[in-house]
Design a protein around this motif. Structure first.
Motif, PDB file in Angstrom:
ATOM      1  N   LEU A   1       0.826  -1.206   0.000  1.00  7.36           N
ATOM      2  CA  LEU A   1       0.000   0.000   0.000  1.00  7.36           C
ATOM      3  C   LEU A   1       0.861   1.257   0.000  1.00  7.36           C
ATOM      4  O   LEU A   1       0.556   2.234  -0.705  1.00  7.36           O
ATOM      5  CB  LEU A   1      -0.923  -0.005   1.225  1.00  7.36           C
ATOM      6  CG  LEU A   1      -2.064  -1.030   1.206  1.00  7.36           C
ATOM      7  CD1 LEU A   1      -2.790  -1.040   2.546  1.00  7.36           C
ATOM      8  CD2 LEU A   1      -3.048  -0.733   0.081  1.00  7.36           C
ATOM      9  N   LEU A   2       1.940   1.249   0.779  1.00 10.69           N
ATOM     10  CA  LEU A   2       2.848   2.391   0.790  1.00 10.69           C
ATOM     11  C   LEU A   2       3.505   2.575  -0.567  1.00 10.69           C
ATOM     12  O   LEU A   2       3.681   3.711  -1.047  1.00 10.69           O
ATOM     13  CB  LEU A   2       3.912   2.188   1.871  1.00 10.69           C
ATOM     14  CG  LEU A   2       4.927   3.324   2.057  1.00 10.69           C
ATOM     15  CD1 LEU A   2       4.223   4.617   2.431  1.00 10.69           C
ATOM     16  CD2 LEU A   2       5.948   2.944   3.127  1.00 10.69           C
ATOM     17  N   THR A   3       3.853   1.485  -1.221  1.00 10.31           N
ATOM     18  CA  THR A   3       4.432   1.557  -2.567  1.00 10.31           C
ATOM     19  C   THR A   3       3.455   2.198  -3.539  1.00 10.31           C
ATOM     20  O   THR A   3       3.834   3.042  -4.365  1.00 10.31           O
ATOM     21  CB  THR A   3       4.810   0.149  -3.048  1.00 10.31           C
ATOM     22  OG1 THR A   3       5.785  -0.413  -2.161  1.00 10.31           O
ATOM     23  CG2 THR A   3       5.371   0.193  -4.457  1.00 10.31           C
ATOM     24  N   VAL A   4       2.182   1.828  -3.451  1.00  7.74           N
ATOM     25  CA  VAL A   4       1.173   2.393  -4.340  1.00  7.74           C
ATOM     26  C   VAL A   4       1.017   3.895  -4.095  1.00  7.74           C
ATOM     27  O   VAL A   4       0.936   4.687  -5.048  1.00  7.74           O
ATOM     28  CB  VAL A   4      -0.165   1.658  -4.153  1.00  7.74           C
ATOM     29  CG1 VAL A   4      -1.273   2.355  -4.934  1.00  7.74           C
ATOM     30  CG2 VAL A   4      -0.049   0.208  -4.609  1.00  7.74           C
ATOM     31  N   LEU A   5       0.997   4.306  -2.835  1.00 11.37           N
ATOM     32  CA  LEU A   5       0.865   5.731  -2.519  1.00 11.37           C
ATOM     33  C   LEU A   5       2.067   6.530  -3.022  1.00 11.37           C
ATOM     34  O   LEU A   5       1.910   7.625  -3.596  1.00 11.37           O
ATOM     35  CB  LEU A   5       0.701   5.909  -1.008  1.00 11.37           C
ATOM     36  CG  LEU A   5      -0.597   5.372  -0.397  1.00 11.37           C
ATOM     37  CD1 LEU A   5      -0.578   5.535   1.118  1.00 11.37           C
ATOM     38  CD2 LEU A   5      -1.810   6.077  -0.993  1.00 11.37           C
ATOM     39  N   LEU A   6       3.275   6.000  -2.810  1.00 14.77           N
ATOM     40  CA  LEU A   6       4.471   6.698  -3.294  1.00 14.77           C
ATOM     41  C   LEU A   6       4.490   6.757  -4.818  1.00 14.77           C
ATOM     42  O   LEU A   6       4.885   7.780  -5.400  1.00 14.77           O
ATOM     43  CB  LEU A   6       5.723   5.983  -2.775  1.00 14.77           C
ATOM     44  CG  LEU A   6       6.004   6.107  -1.277  1.00 14.77           C
ATOM     45  CD1 LEU A   6       7.177   5.217  -0.884  1.00 14.77           C
ATOM     46  CD2 LEU A   6       6.291   7.549  -0.895  1.00 14.77           C
ATOM     47  N   ALA A   7       4.060   5.677  -5.460  1.00 18.17           N
ATOM     48  CA  ALA A   7       4.008   5.675  -6.917  1.00 18.17           C
ATOM     49  C   ALA A   7       3.023   6.722  -7.426  1.00 18.17           C
ATOM     50  O   ALA A   7       3.292   7.408  -8.428  1.00 18.17           O
ATOM     51  CB  ALA A   7       3.628   4.288  -7.428  1.00 18.17           C
ATOM     52  N   ALA A   8       1.888   6.863  -6.749  1.00 18.51           N
ATOM     53  CA  ALA A   8       0.918   7.887  -7.154  1.00 18.51           C
ATOM     54  C   ALA A   8       1.520   9.284  -7.044  1.00 18.51           C
ATOM     55  O   ALA A   8       1.337  10.130  -7.941  1.00 18.51           O
ATOM     56  CB  ALA A   8      -0.340   7.768  -6.288  1.00 18.51           C
ATOM     57  N   ALA A   9       2.264   9.542  -5.959  1.00 18.64           N
ATOM     58  CA  ALA A   9       2.913  10.849  -5.816  1.00 18.64           C
ATOM     59  C   ALA A   9       3.960  11.070  -6.903  1.00 18.64           C
ATOM     60  O   ALA A   9       4.104  12.185  -7.435  1.00 18.64           O
ATOM     61  CB  ALA A   9       3.552  10.951  -4.434  1.00 18.64           C
ATOM     62  N   MET A  10       4.698  10.020  -7.262  1.00 18.83           N
ATOM     63  CA  MET A  10       5.711  10.148  -8.317  1.00 18.83           C
ATOM     64  C   MET A  10       5.069  10.348  -9.678  1.00 18.83           C
ATOM     65  O   MET A  10       5.595  11.102 -10.515  1.00 18.83           O
ATOM     66  CB  MET A  10       6.604   8.912  -8.327  1.00 18.83           C
ATOM     67  CG  MET A  10       7.472   8.763  -7.094  1.00 18.83           C
ATOM     68  SD  MET A  10       8.480   7.268  -7.153  1.00 18.83           S
ATOM     69  CE  MET A  10       9.255   7.315  -5.521  1.00 18.83           C
ATOM     70  N   TYR A  11       3.956   9.676  -9.931  1.00 19.82           N
ATOM     71  CA  TYR A  11       3.243   9.892 -11.190  1.00 19.82           C
ATOM     72  C   TYR A  11       2.810  11.354 -11.317  1.00 19.82           C
ATOM     73  O   TYR A  11       2.872  11.943 -12.410  1.00 19.82           O
ATOM     74  CB  TYR A  11       2.009   9.007 -11.257  1.00 19.82           C
ATOM     75  CG  TYR A  11       2.270   7.580 -11.651  1.00 19.82           C
ATOM     76  CD1 TYR A  11       3.050   7.268 -12.758  1.00 19.82           C
ATOM     77  CD2 TYR A  11       1.727   6.529 -10.918  1.00 19.82           C
ATOM     78  CE1 TYR A  11       3.282   5.953 -13.126  1.00 19.82           C
ATOM     79  CE2 TYR A  11       1.961   5.210 -11.272  1.00 19.82           C
ATOM     80  CZ  TYR A  11       2.741   4.929 -12.374  1.00 19.82           C
ATOM     81  OH  TYR A  11       2.967   3.637 -12.725  1.00 19.82           O
ATOM     82  N   ALA A  12       2.371  11.930 -10.213  1.00 16.72           N
ATOM     83  CA  ALA A  12       1.848  13.300 -10.255  1.00 16.72           C
ATOM     84  C   ALA A  12       2.939  14.325 -10.537  1.00 16.72           C
ATOM     85  O   ALA A  12       2.673  15.373 -11.147  1.00 16.72           O
ATOM     86  CB  ALA A  12       1.139  13.623  -8.939  1.00 16.72           C
ATOM     87  N   SER A  13       4.171  14.057 -10.104  1.00 23.78           N
ATOM     88  CA  SER A  13       5.251  15.047 -10.273  1.00 23.78           C
ATOM     89  C   SER A  13       6.469  14.409 -10.920  1.00 23.78           C
ATOM     90  O   SER A  13       7.603  14.686 -10.516  1.00 23.78           O
ATOM     91  CB  SER A  13       5.627  15.639  -8.912  1.00 23.78           C
ATOM     92  OG  SER A  13       6.031  14.615  -8.011  1.00 23.78           O
ATOM     93  N   GLY A  14       6.260  13.550 -11.896  1.00 31.11           N
ATOM     94  CA  GLY A  14       7.366  12.843 -12.513  1.00 31.11           C
ATOM     95  C   GLY A  14       8.314  13.738 -13.281  1.00 31.11           C
ATOM     96  O   GLY A  14       9.540  13.543 -13.233  1.00 31.11           O
ATOM     97  N   GLU A  15       7.792  14.732 -13.983  1.00 33.12           N
ATOM     98  CA  GLU A  15       8.662  15.606 -14.772  1.00 33.12           C
ATOM     99  C   GLU A  15       9.622  16.396 -13.876  1.00 33.12           C
ATOM    100  O   GLU A  15      10.805  16.533 -14.193  1.00 33.12           O
ATOM    101  CB  GLU A  15       7.820  16.581 -15.609  1.00 33.12           C
ATOM    102  CG  GLU A  15       7.081  15.933 -16.765  1.00 33.12           C
ATOM    103  CD  GLU A  15       5.751  15.330 -16.352  1.00 33.12           C
ATOM    104  OE1 GLU A  15       5.047  14.810 -17.219  1.00 33.12           O
ATOM    105  OE2 GLU A  15       5.428  15.403 -15.139  1.00 33.12           O
TER     106      GLU A  15
END
Length: 361
Positions: free
Chosen positions: A168-182
């Protein structure tokens, strides 16, 4: 002279302070390092897919991040929960099946196996020896190993809650990275350029390509093999397909492959007298085992144009050194080291070419 000593002292103290700051940061983030590495690997590997989804959803980054987060939840959390629920709900049936092994009778070896050239006679001799010993004695010999496996499995079930939290923590961190990937990519590129100029910038891009290539080659190949193998188990009527399919997926990602599980299933079918289905699953097993020989190299080269020997050394070495996450970390480390080494070796040749061009002009 005293001024020089003061400068040296200041430099040493500054280096010690930076090392202490880095060590403290790593110590504080230690519980989250695994999730951070997994999230980074997932985001880098699936970034093109996220961009494609964003294009389909009217270029809305929020909608694309939501879709990718739901997909990750379905891929990471749902299968694990379903597998645990399946095992727990069928625990009595599994125990009854294990007890029934004592009364299981060994059928005769199929005639076509006996007539196989080179290996038929030896296979018949081994089969007859096992049949003469009997299932009970064989079970008694295997019991200590089975007990160890059961204890290991019980320990894994005991930590299943921790694993779910990490997913679950991995999914949350991935969502944050998707939002600010650039922004994260720009920061990494600037850091690489500041660290080693052009070579550091290239190393950042090479790391991303390597992660994507290994993810394609390892994970996609594992998924393809697992789905194909699980379909064969369903067709052949092998019990506990869900549990066996989950085991094959884990073993495929760990580079062990699907052959151990499928081999046991084939042996069980022959053992239970279903020679026709055993032969069918044997052919299916050969095809499934050969899939990674041509599928993995093609997928890896699509992500990163690197020597396959370097990638495989990183996959196997990283797996042995760091566990499952080492499958991705190992190739990235070797690829970046190889790129920096080659850039350093070629630096003199590039300088000589520039000097020759300057002299010619």
């Amino acid at each position: 002279m005293a001024e020089i000593d003061r400068d040296i002292t200041r430099i040493v103290l500054a280096v010690l302070f930076i090392l202490a700051l880095i060590g403290s940061s790593i110590w504080i983030l230690r519980p989250f390092i695994g999730a951070i590495v997994w999230a980074t690997t997932i985001v880098v590997a699936t970034w093109p897919l996220m961009i494609s989804i964003q294009t389909w959803l009217w270029n809305k980054r929020g909608l694309a991040v939501t879709v990718m987060t739901l997909v990750l939840l379905c891929v990471l959390v749902v299968p694990l929960t379903f597998a645990v629920v399946t095992i727990v709900s069928n625990i009595d049936e599994i125990a009854a099946w294990a007890k029934s092994l004592d009364t299981l009778k060994i059928p005769s070896l199929p005639e076509w196996v006996v007539n196989l050239p080179l290996i038929g006679a030896h296979a018949a001799k081994v089969w007859n020896r096992v049949a003469a010993v009997g299932v009970q004695e064989a079970t008694a010999k295997v019991a200590p190993y089975v007990g160890g496996v059961l204890l290991w499995f019980a320990a894994q079930l005991g930590s299943i809650g921790v694993l779910l939290v990490e997913f679950l923590l991995t999914v949350l961190l991935a969502a944050a990275m998707y939002a600010s990937g650039e922004r994260a990519t720009q920061w990494l590129v600037r850091f690489g350029r500041r660290l080693a100029r052009e070579g550091g910038e290239n190393a950042v891009f090479l790391a991303g390509q390597t992660i994507r290539g290994v993810a394609l080659g390892v994970v996609v190949t594992a998924l393809a093999q697992t789905v194909f193998s699980g379909l064969g188990l369903v067709i052949a009527g092998v019990p506990f397909v869900v549990v066996l399919t989950g085991a094959m997926l884990i073993m495929s990602i760990a580079q062990i492959g699907v052959m151990p599980v499928l081999g046991c299933a084939v042996a069980w079918l022959y053992w239970s007298g279903a020679s026709g289905w055993g032969t069918f699953l044997l052919v299916w097993t050969i095809v499934a085992g050969a899939m990674d020989n041509f599928l993995r190299p093609i997928l890896i080269r699509k992500g990163a144009d690197l020597p396959l020997l370097l990638i495989f050394a990183g996959v196997i070495g990283g797996l042995l050194a760091l566990g499952l996450i080492g499958i991705f970390v190992g190739p990235v480390v070797l690829a970046v080291a190889d790129a920096l080494l080659n850039a350093w070796i070629d630096a003199d040749e590039k300088q000589d070419e520039i000097s020759e061009q300057t002299t010619g002009e």
